[in-house]
Design an enzyme around this catalytic site. Structure first.
Site, PDB file in Angstrom:
ATOM      1  N   ASP A 180       0.897  -1.152   0.000  1.00 15.13           N
ATOM      2  CA  ASP A 180       0.000   0.000   0.000  1.00 15.13           C
ATOM      3  C   ASP A 180       0.934   1.199   0.000  1.00 15.13           C
ATOM      4  O   ASP A 180       1.538   1.515   1.023  1.00 15.13           O
ATOM      5  CB  ASP A 180      -0.887   0.008   1.254  1.00 15.13           C
ATOM      6  CG  ASP A 180      -1.884   1.166   1.245  1.00 15.13           C
ATOM      7  OD1 ASP A 180      -1.547   2.223   0.673  1.00 15.13           O
ATOM      8  OD2 ASP A 180      -2.980   1.025   1.807  1.00 15.13           O
ATOM      9  N   HIS A 181       1.105   1.849  -1.164  1.00  9.79           N
ATOM     10  CA  HIS A 181       2.179   2.846  -1.267  1.00  9.79           C
ATOM     11  C   HIS A 181       1.972   4.036  -0.324  1.00  9.79           C
ATOM     12  O   HIS A 181       2.920   4.738   0.007  1.00  9.79           O
ATOM     13  CB  HIS A 181       2.387   3.314  -2.716  1.00  9.79           C
ATOM     14  CG  HIS A 181       1.251   4.090  -3.286  1.00  9.79           C
ATOM     15  ND1 HIS A 181       0.252   3.495  -4.017  1.00  9.79           N
ATOM     16  CD2 HIS A 181       0.960   5.405  -3.235  1.00  9.79           C
ATOM     17  CE1 HIS A 181      -0.614   4.425  -4.388  1.00  9.79           C
ATOM     18  NE2 HIS A 181      -0.207   5.590  -3.928  1.00  9.79           N
ATOM     19  N   HIS A 243      -6.028   2.584   1.148  1.00 10.89           N
ATOM     20  CA  HIS A 243      -5.308   3.758   1.650  1.00 10.89           C
ATOM     21  C   HIS A 243      -6.037   4.466   2.799  1.00 10.89           C
ATOM     22  O   HIS A 243      -5.437   4.782   3.831  1.00 10.89           O
ATOM     23  CB  HIS A 243      -5.086   4.783   0.531  1.00 10.89           C
ATOM     24  CG  HIS A 243      -4.465   4.218  -0.703  1.00 10.89           C
ATOM     25  ND1 HIS A 243      -3.469   3.264  -0.662  1.00 10.89           N
ATOM     26  CD2 HIS A 243      -4.675   4.479  -2.015  1.00 10.89           C
ATOM     27  CE1 HIS A 243      -3.102   2.968  -1.901  1.00 10.89           C
ATOM     28  NE2 HIS A 243      -3.818   3.689  -2.730  1.00 10.89           N
TER      29      HIS A 243
END
Length: 493
Positions: A180-181, A243
């Site tokens: 999950d950047h 996110h």
């Protein structure tokens, strides 16, 4: 750092001719080398269907670095670590040939059999690839093997469970790194530090002192050329399930007993378990969905979502979601966590606003005036930093009343020198075996469990689809969601 401490690994990138590899992965590996985080003991194998040669692949990597970096040096030495292998994910002989190349590179670069398999491609192949990697012996090495997976991890809970089952046949949970950047972003990681390392905030971080918390992630861009993907996804699956819920979990979690991967994940899981479920009859009370229409922004005209390429002219796909999350535990009972995310909005911003409760008596404002609340603002992008809004005294000539003053703490915290790009940080964490900033299966499952009933209710027509003009901050219904509680969205710029 001496070379003994550098992590050693062969990184295999499936989908190496794609956009993600070119825009994010190659520059991130380059920066890790330039910053001396990794030494000479690494190789990268690009795997994809295109019949490229290693020379063509290296040229592509070189272009990627030159495009994304202000200055690039030692490119020839850097790209000499890159190799290309044309590949058919369903053909066992492709895996056997790849294994031969990896064994060769293990020897050439002394990587001790350590392998990262990065799946930067369509998720329908994840299970097939994972199982073949084990079946054809690519994970049977002297070193460690790790599987890195991009979102989306499934499109609902049943599909995520099926995918997880396929992958778990080949890799155990501690070998799986679900990216999950957002969790790689410097200020997202700083949420824990702001909370747990400051006596100023931690005692106040509860329902006695906090009125509400707002998490905004807005984009100026529309769906661009991703209409086909977005039609199947929508903002709820694309942003909220991963996110947004991850940021809420970090904001709401209890202090872990130790700063280890397992303890931090355990506390995040408890938050996701405490989320109040939203039934199909309550969706309208807790969530708003919207879709951008035509509009004007910065003197430029924009078309609506339904006019975009590869989008159904009668599409009901949401490009905007606002929601009120309630966390039913002792610390947060009664405190709304408001989230909103959308495309084609008035600002590109990811920001968290913590609004503290009002003081009991108004001494420093004229009668009838409301005292502006104290706010803690965590700016994640485009600028990184912290802003604190307090009330301070005005000039004596104005009667001695107070006014809100913003203290921008970002310059005190950061020297502004190239904070690590999220993928750079996450790749390095993976090479070191630190899974703290990756998503555990329990978090994925609980997130889908929360999101699926909302998605189903929308599919079954249980809530209207609002529209908002391109270049605005979303539909008026999202403002009304907060107004019902006596609150308002705080500006993002």
């Amino acid at each position: 750092m001496n070379t003994q401490e550098h992590p050693k690994s062969v990184i295999v990138i499936f989908g190496a001719t794609g956009d993600l590899a070119k825009r994010k992965l190659f520059p991130s590996i380059y920066r890790l080398v330039q910053n001396e985080k990794i030494g000479k003991n690494f190789a990268v194998v690009g795997v994809a269907r295109r019949p490229w040669t290693t020379e063509e692949f290296r040229s592509n990597v070189s272009d990627s670095i030159q495009t994304s970096m202000k200055e690039s040096k030692d490119l020839e030495e850097f790209t000499s670590h890159f190799y290309y292998h044309p590949f058919d994910v369903t053909n066992p002989s492709s895996y056997l040939e790849l294994n031969g190349l990896l064994n060769e590179l293990d020897g050439s670069y002394q990587t001790e059999g350590n392998r990262i398999f990065y799946l930067a491609m369509a998720p329908e192949f994840f299970g097939t690839i994972a199982q073949n990697l084990k079946k054809e012996g690519l994970t049977a090495t002297q070193g460690w093997s790790r599987l890195v997976i991009e979102k989306p991890f499934g499109h609902d809970l049943p599909s995520a469970q099926k995918l997880n089952q396929e992958i778990r046949e080949a890799f155990n949970e501690d070998q799986i790194y679900r990216i999950d950047h957002y969790l790689g972003k410097e200020m997202v990681q700083n949420i824990e530090v702001i909370r747990f390392a400051n006596a100023l905030f931690e005692p106040l971080w509860n329902n006695r002192y906090i009125s509400n918390i707002q998490v905004t992630s807005s984009e100026i861009l529309g769906v661009e050329d991703r209409g086909g993907y977005y039609e199947k996804s929508g903002a709820l699956r694309d942003m909220v399930q991963n996110h947004m819920l991850q940021m809420v979990a970090l904001l709401a979690m209890e202090p872990p007993i130790k700063l280890t991967t397992d303890e931090i994940r355990s506390e995040k899981v408890k938050v996701l378990r405490a989320l109040r479920p939203v039934s199909d009859t309550q969706v309208g009370e807790y969530f708003v969905r919207g879709q951008y229409a035509a509009g004007k922004f910065n003197d430029k005209e924009f078309i609506g979502y339904r006019e975009e390429g590869n989008v159904d002219k009668k599409s009901e796909t949401e490009t905007y979601v606002a929601g009120k999350l309630m966390i039913d535990n002792f610390r947060w009972a009664g405190v709304p966590f408001y989230i909103r995310t959308g495309k084609r909005m008035a600002a590109k911003s990811t920001k968290i606003v913590v609004q503290f409760k009002d003081i009991p008596m108004n001494l420093y404002y004229n009668k009838g005036e409301t005292v502006p609340p104290n706010l803690l603002v965590i700016n994640i992008q485009p600028e990184e930093g912290i802003t604190l809004q307090l009330n301070a005294k005005k000039d004596e000539s104005e009667g001695g009343y107070s006014k809100p003053v913003k203290f921008d703490l970002s310059n005190n915290l950061y020297d502004g020198i190239n904070t690590p790009e999220a993928y750079e940080k996450l790749l390095f964490d993976c090479m070191r075996g630190d899974a703290t900033n990756f998503t555990h299966w329990d978090e994925v499952a609980l997130s889908w469990s929360f999101v699926d009933p909302i998605s189903d209710a929308w599919k079954n027509g249980k809530a209207t689809l609002a529209t908002y003009p391109s270049g605005s901050m979303g539909p008026k219904e999202a403002d009304e969601l907060l107004e019902e509680d006596g609150n308002q969205w705080w500006p993002v710029n």
